[in-house]
Scaffold this motif. Structure first.
Motif: not given
Ligand code: PLP
Length: 374
Positions: A2, A313, A315, A361-362, A364-365, A368-369
Motif C-alpha cells: 500500500i 505489513q 504499508i 480494502d486498503e 481496512r488493511e 487492521r495493521a
C-alpha cells in the motif's frame, strides 16, 4: 504493497482528460502566459471565492511574492515581524526570511495541530505586521479570534493554503450557516499545486489569491521580471510563471477536487471510527468541511517502531515532519530554543496513507495493521 501516495493511480482516474488537455497545449504551440493560465486563474478564483488569482511557478514563490509585494506597496519593511506556527513546513518560514522579515514562531495546539490562537497576542511587538496561518495537514487553521486579533492590531492575515485546497471555514450564526473557503479568509493566500497536494499538477505550480487588486497586480508583475508592460520594468522581479500545460491539467483536476476531497474524508472517517489502540492517538476530529485530509496524522510515543511495523505489513507511511524548523541547520540561531509542543509533534507524528485513489480494502488493511501493533 500500500503506497503512501499513488500518483500513477490518481492521474489515471482522469487520464484521458488530462492527456487531451496536454495535447491541446502542445498542438497550440503556445506554452506560457496564454489562455490556459487565464482560464485556470478565473476558475480557481471563483472556486476559492476571491476576486483575483495569479498563477505562479510553485507554492514557495506564491508565499514569497505576497510578502515581496507587500514590501513594494509599503506595507512591510525589512526587519518587520511575521507571526507563524512553529510546526509548519519549512517553506512558510523560508518565504519570510527570504524577504528579510523576521519569523516569530508560535506553538501549535496539540489537539488541532494548528497555531494556538491563545498565544498569538503575547507574541505581538511594535514590529509585528502580519500573521501567517498554515492550514496544515488540510485542516482549517482560521479562527474568529485570529481575525479579531489581526483587526485590532492592524496586522495582515496571510494564509498558507498549500495543503488545504478545497477546505472551508464554517461560519455559524443563529440565522444561517455558511462555508467560506480557506484561501479567501485573510488578506492574501498562497496555494501549491505540487503533484502530491490535493490539487496537484504534473510538476511544480502555485497561485496567489486575494481580493486586493493592487496586491494582485504587483504579484503578477513581480512574477514576470517586475514587468507590467512588455520590456518596461517597474520592479526588480523574478521569473515565476505557470506552464500552460499545467494550467490546462489543473483546470481539469479542479472539476474533481470536491469529489476527490470527499473520498479523502470518507477514508478519514473510516480511520477515525476504527483505529483503536491505546498507544495511537488521533488529533481532534472536526467537521468534514473543515478538513480536506491532505494528510492523516496519528501520534505514537513509539512512532519509529510503529512505522517499522507498518512497513513490515507492506504499508508505506511518512513523517510530517521529522525535524522542526527551529532545529534545522539553516536556522542555527534557533537551535537551542525550546518549543515543546512542536517538538512533541515532530517526535511522535506518523502519516497514514490517504488519497483519492486509495481503496476501502486498503484502508481496512491499514486499520487492521495499526490496531495489531504490539
Ligand atoms: C508544499 C508546501 C509549500 C510549498 O509549496 P511548493 O509548491 O512545494 O513550493 C508551502 N507550505 C506548505 C505548508 C506546504 O505544504
Amino acid at each position: 504493497m500500500i503506497k503512501f501516495l499513488d500518483l500513477q493511480a490518481i492521474t489515471q482516474m482522469h487520464g484521458e482528460e488530462i492527456k487531451a488537455a496536454v495535447n491541446r497545449v502542445i498542438d497550440s504551440g503556445w506554452f506560457l502566459q496564454g489562455s490556459e493560465n487565464q482560464n485556470f486563474e478565473s476558475h480557481y478564483a471563483q472556486y476559492i471565492g476571491c476576486q483575483h488569482c495569479v498563477a505562479v511557478a510553485n507554492g514557495l514563490d506564491a508565499l514569497r511574492l505576497i510578502l515581496r509585494a507587500y514590501k513594494e506597496i509599503g506595507i512591510l519593511r525589512e526587519g518587520d515581524e511575521v507571526i507563524v506556527p512553529a510546526n509548519t513546513y519549512i517553506a512558510t518560514i523560508l518565504a519570510i526570511t527570504d524577504n528579510n522579515l523576521v519569523p516569530v514562531l508560535v506553538e501549535p495546539d496539540i489537539e488541532t495541530l494548528q497555531i494556538d490562537d491563545t498565544l498569538i497576542e503575547q507574541a505581538i511587538t511594535p514590529r509585528t505586521r502580519a500573521v501567517m496561518i498554515v492550514h496544515l495537514y488540510g485542516r482549517c487553521a482560521y479562527t474568529e479570534r485570529i481575525a479579531d486579533i489581526c483587526q485590532r492590531h492592524h496586522l495582515r492575515l496571510i494564509e498558507d493554503n498549500a495543503q488545504a485546497s478545497g477546505c472551508n471555514h464554517s461560519q455559524f450564526s443563529i440565522l444561517n450557516s455558511q462555508f467560506v473557503r480557506t484561501g479567501s479568509l485573510g488578506d492574501a493566500a498562497a496555494h501549491s499545486f505540487y503533484p502530491g497536494k490535493n490539487l496537484g499538477a504534473l510538476g511544480d505550480a502555485g497561485a496567489v489569491t486575494t481580493d486586493d487588486a493592487e496586491l494582485a497586480s504587483v504579484v503578477r508583475a513581480l512574477a514576470n521580471y517586475g514587468s507590467q508592460q512588455k520590456y518596461v520594468f517597474r520592479y526588480q522581479g523574478i521569473n515565476s510563471r505557470m506552464a500552460e500545460t499545467d494550467a490546462a491539467v489543473l483546470d481539469v483536476k479542479l472539476r474533481y477536487l470536491d469529489e476527490d476531497n470527499r473520498r479523502r474524508q470518507q477514508l478519514a472517517a473510516y480511520y477515525y471510527d476504527n483505529i483503536r489502540h491505546p498507544l495511537v492517538h488521533l488529533p481532534r476530529r472536526v467537521a468534514d468541511e473543515e478538513n480536506v485530509c491532505h494528510l492523516f496524522p496519528v501520534f505514537c510515543e513509539r512512532r519509529d517502531e510503529l512505522q517499522a511495523w507498518l512497513a513490515e505489513q507492506g504499508i508505506q507511511t511518512l513523517i510530517h515532519y521529522p525535524i522542526p524548523p527551529h532545529q534545522q541547520a539553516c536556522y542555527p540561531d534557533w537551535n537551542t530554543r525550546s518549543l515543546p509542543v512542536t517538538e512533541h509533534i515532530h517526535a511522535c507524528e506518523l502519516s497514514l496513507p490517504i488519497h483519492q485513489a486509495l481503496s476501502m480494502d486498503e484502508a481496512r488493511e491499514v486499520v487492521r495493521a495499526v490496531n495489531a501493533f504490539r
